[in-house]
Design a protein around this motif. Sequence first.
Motif, PDB file in Angstrom:
ATOM      1  N   VAL A 190      17.079   8.613 -21.412  1.00 19.11           N
ATOM      2  CA  VAL A 190      17.780   8.026 -22.567  1.00 19.11           C
ATOM      3  C   VAL A 190      18.327   6.629 -22.304  1.00 19.11           C
ATOM      4  O   VAL A 190      18.537   5.867 -23.250  1.00 19.11           O
ATOM      5  CB  VAL A 190      18.936   8.947 -23.023  1.00 19.11           C
ATOM      6  CG1 VAL A 190      18.408  10.305 -23.411  1.00 19.11           C
ATOM      7  CG2 VAL A 190      20.007   9.083 -21.938  1.00 19.11           C
ATOM      8  N   SER A 191      18.540   6.270 -21.039  1.00 14.43           N
ATOM      9  CA  SER A 191      19.196   4.991 -20.759  1.00 14.43           C
ATOM     10  C   SER A 191      18.220   3.846 -20.526  1.00 14.43           C
ATOM     11  O   SER A 191      18.573   2.686 -20.735  1.00 14.43           O
ATOM     12  CB  SER A 191      20.131   5.127 -19.553  1.00 14.43           C
ATOM     13  OG  SER A 191      19.401   5.459 -18.384  1.00 14.43           O
ATOM     14  N   LEU A 225      20.495  16.077 -14.614  1.00 13.33           N
ATOM     15  CA  LEU A 225      21.286  15.041 -15.274  1.00 13.33           C
ATOM     16  C   LEU A 225      20.727  13.650 -15.001  1.00 13.33           C
ATOM     17  O   LEU A 225      20.703  12.792 -15.886  1.00 13.33           O
ATOM     18  CB  LEU A 225      22.743  15.120 -14.808  1.00 13.33           C
ATOM     19  CG  LEU A 225      23.552  16.301 -15.332  1.00 13.33           C
ATOM     20  CD1 LEU A 225      24.925  16.341 -14.666  1.00 13.33           C
ATOM     21  CD2 LEU A 225      23.710  16.229 -16.848  1.00 13.33           C
ATOM     22  N   LEU A 226      20.259  13.428 -13.772  1.00 14.69           N
ATOM     23  CA  LEU A 226      19.649  12.144 -13.440  1.00 14.69           C
ATOM     24  C   LEU A 226      18.434  11.877 -14.323  1.00 14.69           C
ATOM     25  O   LEU A 226      18.240  10.776 -14.844  1.00 14.69           O
ATOM     26  CB  LEU A 226      19.214  12.128 -11.972  1.00 14.69           C
ATOM     27  CG  LEU A 226      20.231  11.740 -10.914  1.00 14.69           C
ATOM     28  CD1 LEU A 226      19.586  11.785  -9.541  1.00 14.69           C
ATOM     29  CD2 LEU A 226      20.788  10.359 -11.181  1.00 14.69           C
ATOM     30  N   GLY A 260      25.856   3.176  -8.646  1.00 13.80           N
ATOM     31  CA  GLY A 260      24.979   4.187  -9.211  1.00 13.80           C
ATOM     32  C   GLY A 260      23.595   4.110  -8.600  1.00 13.80           C
ATOM     33  O   GLY A 260      23.287   3.243  -7.789  1.00 13.80           O
ATOM     34  N   ASP A 264      19.821   3.242  -8.807  1.00 10.61           N
ATOM     35  CA  ASP A 264      19.031   2.292  -9.578  1.00 10.61           C
ATOM     36  C   ASP A 264      17.556   2.679  -9.517  1.00 10.61           C
ATOM     37  O   ASP A 264      16.930   2.595  -8.470  1.00 10.61           O
ATOM     38  CB  ASP A 264      19.243   0.885  -9.022  1.00 10.61           C
ATOM     39  CG  ASP A 264      18.487  -0.169  -9.818  1.00 10.61           C
ATOM     40  OD1 ASP A 264      17.993   0.164 -10.917  1.00 10.61           O
ATOM     41  OD2 ASP A 264      18.392  -1.305  -9.334  1.00 10.61           O
ATOM     42  N   TYR A 289      28.799   9.071 -12.730  1.00  8.50           N
ATOM     43  CA  TYR A 289      28.799   8.307 -13.976  1.00  8.50           C
ATOM     44  C   TYR A 289      29.693   7.069 -13.849  1.00  8.50           C
ATOM     45  O   TYR A 289      30.543   7.002 -12.956  1.00  8.50           O
ATOM     46  CB  TYR A 289      29.335   9.160 -15.128  1.00  8.50           C
ATOM     47  CG  TYR A 289      28.467  10.321 -15.538  1.00  8.50           C
ATOM     48  CD1 TYR A 289      27.224  10.120 -16.123  1.00  8.50           C
ATOM     49  CD2 TYR A 289      28.908  11.632 -15.358  1.00  8.50           C
ATOM     50  CE1 TYR A 289      26.436  11.181 -16.514  1.00  8.50           C
ATOM     51  CE2 TYR A 289      28.124  12.710 -15.753  1.00  8.50           C
ATOM     52  CZ  TYR A 289      26.888  12.479 -16.334  1.00  8.50           C
ATOM     53  OH  TYR A 289      26.117  13.531 -16.720  1.00  8.50           O
ATOM     54  N   ASP A 317      17.755  13.297 -17.253  1.00  3.14           N
ATOM     55  CA  ASP A 317      18.219  13.095 -18.637  1.00  3.14           C
ATOM     56  C   ASP A 317      18.711  11.662 -18.840  1.00  3.14           C
ATOM     57  O   ASP A 317      18.378  11.008 -19.838  1.00  3.14           O
ATOM     58  CB  ASP A 317      19.349  14.068 -18.966  1.00  3.14           C
ATOM     59  CG  ASP A 317      18.850  15.480 -19.230  1.00  3.14           C
ATOM     60  OD1 ASP A 317      17.629  15.651 -19.405  1.00  3.14           O
ATOM     61  OD2 ASP A 317      19.670  16.408 -19.252  1.00  3.14           O
ATOM     62  N   ASN A 318      19.523  11.195 -17.898  1.00  7.07           N
ATOM     63  CA  ASN A 318      20.068   9.845 -18.012  1.00  7.07           C
ATOM     64  C   ASN A 318      18.967   8.793 -17.986  1.00  7.07           C
ATOM     65  O   ASN A 318      19.029   7.790 -18.694  1.00  7.07           O
ATOM     66  CB  ASN A 318      21.066   9.581 -16.879  1.00  7.07           C
ATOM     67  CG  ASN A 318      22.307  10.433 -16.994  1.00  7.07           C
ATOM     68  OD1 ASN A 318      22.586  10.999 -18.049  1.00  7.07           O
ATOM     69  ND2 ASN A 318      23.049  10.552 -15.905  1.00  7.07           N
ATOM     70  N   THR A 319      17.959   9.041 -17.135  1.00  7.86           N
ATOM     71  CA  THR A 319      16.853   8.097 -17.030  1.00  7.86           C
ATOM     72  C   THR A 319      16.059   8.042 -18.329  1.00  7.86           C
ATOM     73  O   THR A 319      15.674   6.967 -18.798  1.00  7.86           O
ATOM     74  CB  THR A 319      15.918   8.494 -15.870  1.00  7.86           C
ATOM     75  OG1 THR A 319      16.667   8.537 -14.655  1.00  7.86           O
ATOM     76  CG2 THR A 319      14.788   7.489 -15.716  1.00  7.86           C
ATOM     77  N   ASP A 358      34.167  11.360 -17.122  1.00  7.93           N
ATOM     78  CA  ASP A 358      32.896  12.085 -17.068  1.00  7.93           C
ATOM     79  C   ASP A 358      32.663  12.669 -15.676  1.00  7.93           C
ATOM     80  O   ASP A 358      32.184  13.800 -15.531  1.00  7.93           O
ATOM     81  CB  ASP A 358      31.735  11.155 -17.437  1.00  7.93           C
ATOM     82  CG  ASP A 358      31.783  10.710 -18.885  1.00  7.93           C
ATOM     83  OD1 ASP A 358      32.400  11.426 -19.705  1.00  7.93           O
ATOM     84  OD2 ASP A 358      31.216   9.642 -19.204  1.00  7.93           O
ATOM     85  N   ASN A 359      33.009  11.897 -14.655  1.00 14.55           N
ATOM     86  CA  ASN A 359      32.849  12.384 -13.284  1.00 14.55           C
ATOM     87  C   ASN A 359      33.766  13.568 -13.001  1.00 14.55           C
ATOM     88  O   ASN A 359      33.395  14.502 -12.291  1.00 14.55           O
ATOM     89  CB  ASN A 359      33.135  11.250 -12.288  1.00 14.55           C
ATOM     90  CG  ASN A 359      32.034  10.211 -12.268  1.00 14.55           C
ATOM     91  OD1 ASN A 359      30.865  10.536 -12.466  1.00 14.55           O
ATOM     92  ND2 ASN A 359      32.401   8.966 -12.040  1.00 14.55           N
TER      93      ASN A 359
END
Length: 292
Positions: free
Chosen positions: A178-179, A171-172, A128, A130, A29, A174-176, A34-35
Amino acid sequence: SVDVWSLFENNDGEISDDKIGILDPTCFYPKATDNATLTLGIIKTLVGELSPIQENKLTPIIQDVCNEPRGRSLGMIVRTLKQVRLSDPAASEEVRNLGSKLSLILESSFAKLLVRDYRKRATQTMKGIDFSATTIVINLLGIQLPPENKDPKSYDEKEKVCLAIMSLITLLIDNTMVSFPKLLPKTIFIDEAWSLMTNSYSSSMVSKIALLGRSMNMALVLLTQSPTHLELNNGAKLDNTISSRFAFRNLNKDDNIITCSAMDLAANEEWDKLLPALQTGQCLMPVSYTHL
């Protein structure tokens, strides 16, 4: 461009150098806090519960490493643990044993994605992952998740590493979801989907994407050999979230009946008897909401 990640060594070769440590939790992150939280959880996944002494000493080490602007690595945490010297020799040994245990697990070939080489990357700024400029294909061939009824205390090292990898991949995703802008179409392909449906953690990831993906403009494509593989670990099915099905050749009579029923094909039209005769590249597919 297409970027293929192979999680495990196979006949096609080893994980390339640029993929080693790509899932290292210490630089997952943008925020160090968070990390640090994520790293502590991953370490517990890998080694099991920690003693109070181990956790009390490990926590500040994780925080220090995650706050490093350069050279962050799970390997640096292991190195620091193995060098701990406390006033109490027994406590020192307990903490160093944690470092040795973690080191043994992470030195295995199937843990390469979890550990950046802090010596080679010490002068590089961590970046991070991409997704915006490429399509990433994550090859899950060789993943070995523990059976649902297996006691966590009896998980072997590969099962622990696989759980850690799956949690980070989840998590990747999920992040993708929402982000990235909703207007940007996103698609996840999961081949041999049965391998993820037998474990509650991975099947919950599939269920979440299926339920929430549409609102996030993310499509989910599941590929598997039998429609029975699409049952979730809790017995529920994904039928209500599947908008399209593509039925290829299958020699199993029961599977074909289930597939045709799910595609709302009339039983008296005997579409199920057509499936065993399909040739390579042929399939039953919807061309509208009401016709094949």
